[in-house]
Design an enzyme around this catalytic site. Structure first.
Site, PDB file in Angstrom:
ATOM      1  N   LYS A   1      -7.613 -19.598   4.064  1.00 28.38           N
ATOM      2  CA  LYS A   1      -6.903 -18.691   2.775  1.00 28.38           C
ATOM      3  C   LYS A   1      -5.773 -19.606   2.121  1.00 28.38           C
ATOM      4  O   LYS A   1      -5.663 -19.078   0.773  1.00 28.38           O
ATOM      5  CB  LYS A   1      -5.846 -17.839   3.682  1.00 28.38           C
ATOM      6  CG  LYS A   1      -5.005 -16.914   3.003  1.00 28.38           C
ATOM      7  CD  LYS A   1      -5.845 -15.833   2.082  1.00 28.38           C
ATOM      8  CE  LYS A   1      -4.931 -15.143   1.346  1.00 28.38           C
ATOM      9  NZ  LYS A   1      -4.196 -13.831   1.627  1.00 28.38           N
TER      10      LYS A   1
ATOM     11  N   CYS B   1       0.819 -13.888  -2.663  1.00 24.46           N
ATOM     12  CA  CYS B   1      -0.340 -15.127  -2.066  1.00 24.46           C
ATOM     13  C   CYS B   1      -0.252 -16.455  -2.968  1.00 24.46           C
ATOM     14  O   CYS B   1       0.139 -17.329  -2.671  1.00 24.46           O
ATOM     15  CB  CYS B   1      -1.579 -14.580  -2.032  1.00 24.46           C
ATOM     16  SG  CYS B   1      -1.769 -13.405  -0.640  1.00 24.46           S
TER      17      CYS B   1
END
Length: 397
Positions: free
Chosen positions: A203, A257
């Site tokens: 990720k 993010c």
């Protein structure tokens, strides 16, 4: 897998869509959040965030009694932790929310439960979840603990929760297998198996890749400004090369993010993470560069007209057509301009109000502004026919 009870910790931009989706798939879902108003809103079948289709999912889930929200966890078969992972001063990863969530579920976790960390996390955080449970006197040898990072795009979350491939990494092979089995009950994309550390790094890698590519576009935009070249035309022409795909520049990089996760790698990787760190610095600098461009334009106007300019800040969200302000460069720019004494007109079509800035309709801002600066390419702005050199997102170029 037979339908089981699920406890979701954190009912924000990831936790609530996940909880609502699972409830609509027949699971009994107990959602947990620390904000009473959030709990009350959800239990009324309403939502506290803007996301297409989410309201329908939540209303259906609550009306069917398969989704209930509470301030406290409950016993369940599967626990999903979906809480924020910001950073401390100096870009040091902050896992406090994850530790608090883990401690909160400790009294309710029992043998053969699956515990899933979905929060984007520094490498080693899934092991920290296990360590925290052990410190809370939980026998983790009887648990299946895994990491499965969310990888959805705000504005498309309900669809992408189902369609996107998922990566599952357990602390043991059996944990991976049990967790994969669960995700396959509602994910139509591939569910890929690995170990926890690789899943965590995957990720971070995805978002660092995006950040690096955006940094190239942002640096290009600043160079083109220096060379008096239209960067949007340049990118369109360069992208006609069959192996070139330059992204679009903006006022910086925001969101929970891409603006945060690369720092997790930089913090742990130190001097080895040269390119990833530089990309972060370029994207941060782009926001400061935009601020200086706007302030210079305002100063020129004031010198020419003998009064302060009204500056329209078109957009506050971190990306187009959503209400999410997390790590938003547009919001940061607007706040800075106001703090530096500029008379700003804050425009954000996706929110009704803001605690620091007065939100006005974009049509009114266009009428009143002396300087118009486009910070976010919202759909409402795309048919505006004006000329401005302060289009940082390509909405009119």
């Amino acid at each position: 897998m037979t339908k089981k009870k699920i406890c979701v910790i954190g009912l924000g931009y990831i936790g609530l869509p996940t909880a609502a989706l699972l409830a609509n798939r027949g699971y009994e879902v107990h959602g947990v959040d620390v904000v009473q108003s959030t709990i009350d809103t959800i239990n009324q079948g309403k939502i506290h965030i803007v996301e297409p289709e989410l309201d329908t999912f939540v209303k259906s889930a609550v009306n069917s009694n398969r989704l209930k929200a509470s301030l406290k966890p409950d016993f369940a078969d599967i626990f999903i932790i979906a809480v924020p992972t910001p950073f401390h001063k100096g870009y040091v990863p902050n896992t406090d929310y994850i530790i608090s969530a883990t401690k909160a579920i400790a009294p309710y976790v029992k043998e053969n439960n699956i515990v899933i960390l979905e929060s984007t996390s520094p490498v080693g955080t899934t092991e920290l979840v296990e360590k925290t449970l052990k410190e809370e006197n939980v026998n983790t040898s009887k648990l299946y603990i895994s990491h499965c990072p969310e990888r959805v795009l705000p504005g498309h979350i309900m669809r992408e929760l189902v369609e996107n491939d998922r990566i599952v990494g357990g602390l043991t092979q059996e944990a991976t297998e049990k967790t994969v089995e669960f995700y396959k009950t509602f994910v139509s994309g591939d569910v890929l198996s690995t170990d926890a550390r690789t899943a965590e790094m995957a990720k971070l890698t995805e978002n660092s890749f995006r950040d690096t590519n955006i940094a190239f576009a942002n640096e290009l935009s600043m160079l083109c400004d220096k060379f008096d070249i239209n960067v949007w035309e340049l990118i369109e022409l360069a992208n006609r090369h069959p192996r070139v795909n330059i992204l679009q520049p903006g006022a910086g990089v925001g969101g929970h993010c891409i603006a945060v996760d690369p720092w997790f790698i930089v913090h742990a990787g130190g001097k080895t993470a040269k390119m990833i760190k530089t990309a972060r610095e370029v994207n941060t600098y782009k926001t400061e560069w935009a601020i200086e461009k706007i302030k210079n334009a305002a100063l020129e106007f004031e010198n020419a007209n003998g009064r302060k300019a009204k500056v329209a800040c078109m957009g506050l969200a971190f990306k187009p057509d959503i209400d999410d302000l997390r790590e938003s460069p547009a919001l940061y720019i607007s706040r800075r301009l106001k703090a530096d004494g500029l008379d700003i007109l804050a425009v954000e079509p996706n929110i009704e109000s803001h605690e620091e800035l007065e939100i006005i309709d974009y049509r009114k801002a266009l009428e009143e502004a002396d300087i118009i600066t486009f910070l976010v390419a919202h759909k409402e702005f795309k048919n505006i026919n004006i000329k401005t050199d302060l289009d940082f997102c390509g909405v009119i170029n």
